[in-house]
Design an enzyme around this catalytic site. Structure first.
Site, mmCIF file in Angstrom:
data_model
loop_
_atom_site.group_PDB
_atom_site.id
_atom_site.type_symbol
_atom_site.label_atom_id
_atom_site.label_comp_id
_atom_site.label_asym_id
_atom_site.label_seq_id
_atom_site.Cartn_x
_atom_site.Cartn_y
_atom_site.Cartn_z
ATOM 1 N N TYR A 563 37.235 52.565 34.677
ATOM 2 C CA TYR A 563 36.700 51.864 33.496
ATOM 3 C C TYR A 563 35.816 50.735 34.003
ATOM 4 C CZ TYR A 563 36.726 49.466 28.927
ATOM 5 O OH TYR A 563 36.368 48.870 27.750
ATOM 6 N N TYR A 573 41.554 43.400 28.169
ATOM 7 C CA TYR A 573 42.018 44.445 29.087
ATOM 8 C C TYR A 573 42.709 43.740 30.249
ATOM 9 C CZ TYR A 573 41.827 48.983 31.508
ATOM 10 O OH TYR A 573 42.137 50.171 32.123
#
Length: 696
Positions: A563, A573
């Site tokens: 990612y 995140y």
């Protein structure tokens, strides 16, 4: 096309190959072989392109020349000429029979045996422009070369005679079966066969008679024999070729069947015209084939004439034009036949094509046909193709699949489309639920492959990538009721089970990520949570390559999923997951070197954009929207390609990276995120108000 002595139909040796036509003396050099003559005409590059799914078409200038030549022929010669087949012809190659340099003759009588001997010079025979020699096979098995002539002279009928060519192996004598897509038939040669097939299918699907069928001729083959059926829609190139008529009818009806009101008035396999597109206005008015409806995105995938696949909502009108040839008659909108099924018959009058070249096209690359070929009828003399791959016989292990919505599933589906055997590793607590879900009809759509069949998972193994060996499993996990009844779920045990069942793994997919404290900012993440994220999301790849590497053949491939948080700050995140993704990408480069040298395998990773999968949705949010929903909105607003990312986008990229199409690529992070990673600033920032940057 070329004329004698290089014409494909020129088989027998000619004195012009042996003797000068001016001085009548014999040539001092050996005559060229048929393969050499044809290779000099076409060139090996063109010849090597010819394979199943390829198209050869007649240039307009070539067609005009044939028409002029045909006009000068006597009427009797016109009827026997093959020119009519080539004039503005578009030939889809449906079968290629490789020449193995061996000729088997079944000799039924003494008279036939004597005729064969009479044509031979010693043990050699000239046939179809090639030199053949009697081989010590069948009844002559084991006969030494010096005794072969005597044994052949004493041979009696009935017997089997094997001749072997003295030419080096090449593809100059391969036989190609093709169909002319510009020559439809008004009625099928065997109407009863077609009617019986429709009647049988209608017993299962009452409305299957609505399938429209078009008949074509091709060759060479037995007269009026039905050789293949082309069903429009599905995926890939835009159609599927089947041998069985009943199966083709069922598939055509299935693709046209309406499964959701969101599909609108469009049906799979139908010819459509795009309209009212805003982001790609240049495509408005383009004709294409509706392949399949993506429930997740609410869009139809349409294959356009230039070969491009475009996902659009059902703002398409139907029908525009008939698919094949140059017929542009409008179709009656009130009729109920939606999918087109094309039946191919072969007639013996059709000439055999031969391909030639110094090398054969690789059997692992199937040449597919751009849609424009079938709709426009002319290629300008070029040979067009698009590559897919054949993974038949390859075993693919995908770790981290537990539902049908994520990237792991999409990768598995693309690999299955290419023929790979799919093996899956699933987290033990959800193993039972996943197995039950696959048995339900609700998953049939997600399992449906491009040819209409359902994806089969050869075996599902329990896998908890937090543990390398049984000794690593703590007591609280062993006694956890979510693990009850499940054994052998460590990485080492899983690899051993796969090795026992399949013997090897050609493709390894790491689709694993977990951070127990992902909702916490990094400043609030505990050591335990940080290390757990690294262990499950990064080190698990190292461990899997360590243990799968020894059973992966040279040329195998590994891929993982990363990612953009590995290289950019992504608020929300947390829990050490951004650090774990950075580790994953760094380890990919090191593993590419070490595993490449040790096992001869490639290791890459895909940095995928945001997808609303079940796992991503669990990250949480602010009450109004989840983290992943905001990530998707941000991507659409700011990425160079202003559209959502779908799982199949990553699946197709993974397919490419896992096959020989990228055999020289390793140690790379491939971004599949609509280009979001390339942006330095956000387009929706208030700083850009009034500049209208999004429309540029």
């Amino acid at each position: 096309m070329c004329f004698r002595p290089t014409h494909p139909a020129f088989y027998d040796r000619d004195l012009r190959h042996q003797t000068c036509n001016v001085c009548k003396s014999e040539f001092t050099c050996a005559p060229p072989t048929r393969h050499e003559l044809m290779a000099s005409f076409t060139g090996p590059e063109i010849a090597a392109l010819i394979d199943v799914g390829c198209v050869i078409a007649s240039h307009e200038a070539f067609s005009a020349e044939l028409e002029r030549s045909l006009a000068t022929m006597p009427r009797l010669m016109r009827h026997s000429s093959s020119y009519d087949h080539w004039i503005r012809g578009v030939f889809l190659i449906t079968e290629v029979e490789a020449d193995e340099g061996k000729l088997t003759i079944q000799v039924d009588s003494e008279g036939m045996l004597q005729r064969v001997r009479a044509k031979m010079e010693g043990l050699s025979l000239t046939l179809q422009g090639r030199r053949w020699r009697v081989a010590a096979k069948e009844e002559l098995e084991g006969v030494q070369d010096d005794a072969l002539a005597q044994a052949f002279a004493e041979l009696s009928a009935p017997c089997t005679l094997v001749l072997e060519s003295d030419e080096p192996e090449n593809c100059g004598n391969d036989h190609v079966v093709a169909v002319n897509l510009t020559r439809p038939l008004d009625v099928p040669p065997d109407r009863g066969m077609v009617e019986n097939a429709i009647r049988d299918v209608c017993k299962k699907y009452r409305k299957a008679s609505s399938v429209e069928i078009t008949h074509f001729i091709g060759g060479p083959c037995q007269h009026d024999e039905l050789m293949c059926c082309i069903v429009l829609g599905g995926g890939g190139c835009g159609w599927t070729v089947l041998k069985d008529l009943k199966q083709a009818l069922e598939l055509a009806f299935s693709r046209a069947a309406k499964r959701s009101d969101a599909e609108g008035e469009i049906h799979g396999g139908q010819t459509v015209r795009l309209k009212d597109l805003q982001g790609a206005a240049h495509l408005n008015g383009e004709i294409g084939i509706a392949l399949r409806f993506n429930v997740e995105s609410g869009r139809w995938l349409v294959r356009l004439r230039n070969g491009e696949a475009k996902g659009v909502a059902w703002n398409v009108e139907w029908p525009g034009y008939l698919v094949f040839g140059e017929d542009t008659r409008p179709v009656d909108e009130k009729r109920t036949c939606y999918n087109l099924l094309h039946l191919i018959y072969f007639e013996s009058a059709f000439y055999n094509l031969s391909r030639c070249g110094s090398v054969k096209a690789s059997s692992s690359h199937v040449l597919q046909v751009p849609q424009q070929v079938l709709q426009q009828g002319l290629l300008g003399g070029e040979l067009m193709r698009a590559l897919t791959v054949d993974l038949t016989g390859k075993v693919a292990f995908i770790a981290g699949v537990a539902d049908t919505t994520g990237y792991g599933w999409a990768i598995a589906r693309e690999l299955a489309n290419a023929g790979a055997t799919i093996v899956v590793g699933t987290w033990p607590p959800v193993l039972k639920m996943f197995n039950m879900a696959l048995k339900k009809k609700a998953t049939d759509e997600a399992r449906t492959l491009d040819d209409g069949s359902l994806m089969e998972i050869a075996k599902i193994y329990p896998l908890d990538a937090m543990f390398d060996v049984p000794e690593d499993v703590p007591d609280d996990i062993k006694s956890n009721k979510r693990y009850a009844g499940v054994e052998g779920y460590t990485i080492e045990e899983c690899v051993e089970a796969v090795k026992k069942d399949f013997g090897k793994v050609d493709i390894l997919v790491h689709s694993l990520a977990n951070g127990p404290e992902v909702t916490k900012p990094l400043l609030e993440t505990s050591r335990k949570g940080y290390l757990a994220a690294s262990s499950a999301s990064a080190y698990s790849l190292v461990s899997m390559v360590q243990r799968f590497g020894p059973i992966m053949p040279k040329g195998g491939a590994v891929i993982s999923l990363s990612y953009v948080a590995a290289v950019r700050t992504i608020p929300g995140y947390g829990g050490g997951m951004s650090s774990a993704k950075a580790q994953l990408e760094s380890d990919t480069r090191t593993l590419a070197y070490e595993a490449g040298r040790k096992y001869g395998i490639r290791v890459n990773t895909i940095s995928a954009g945001p997808l609303k999968s079940r796992a991503a949705s669990a990250i949480g949010g602010d009450g109004e929207k989840t983290f992943i929903e905001r990530a998707i909105d941000y991507s659409v607003d700011n990425a160079p390609l202003d559209k959502p990312l779908y799982a199949e986008d990553v699946g197709k990229t993974a397919l490419c990276l896992l096959t020989d199409l990228t055999s020289g690529v390793t140690g790379m992070t491939m971004y599949v995120d609509m280009g979001l990673h390339s942006m330095g600033q956000s387009l929706d920032s208030p700083a850009y108000d009034g500049l209208d940057l999004k429309s540029r």
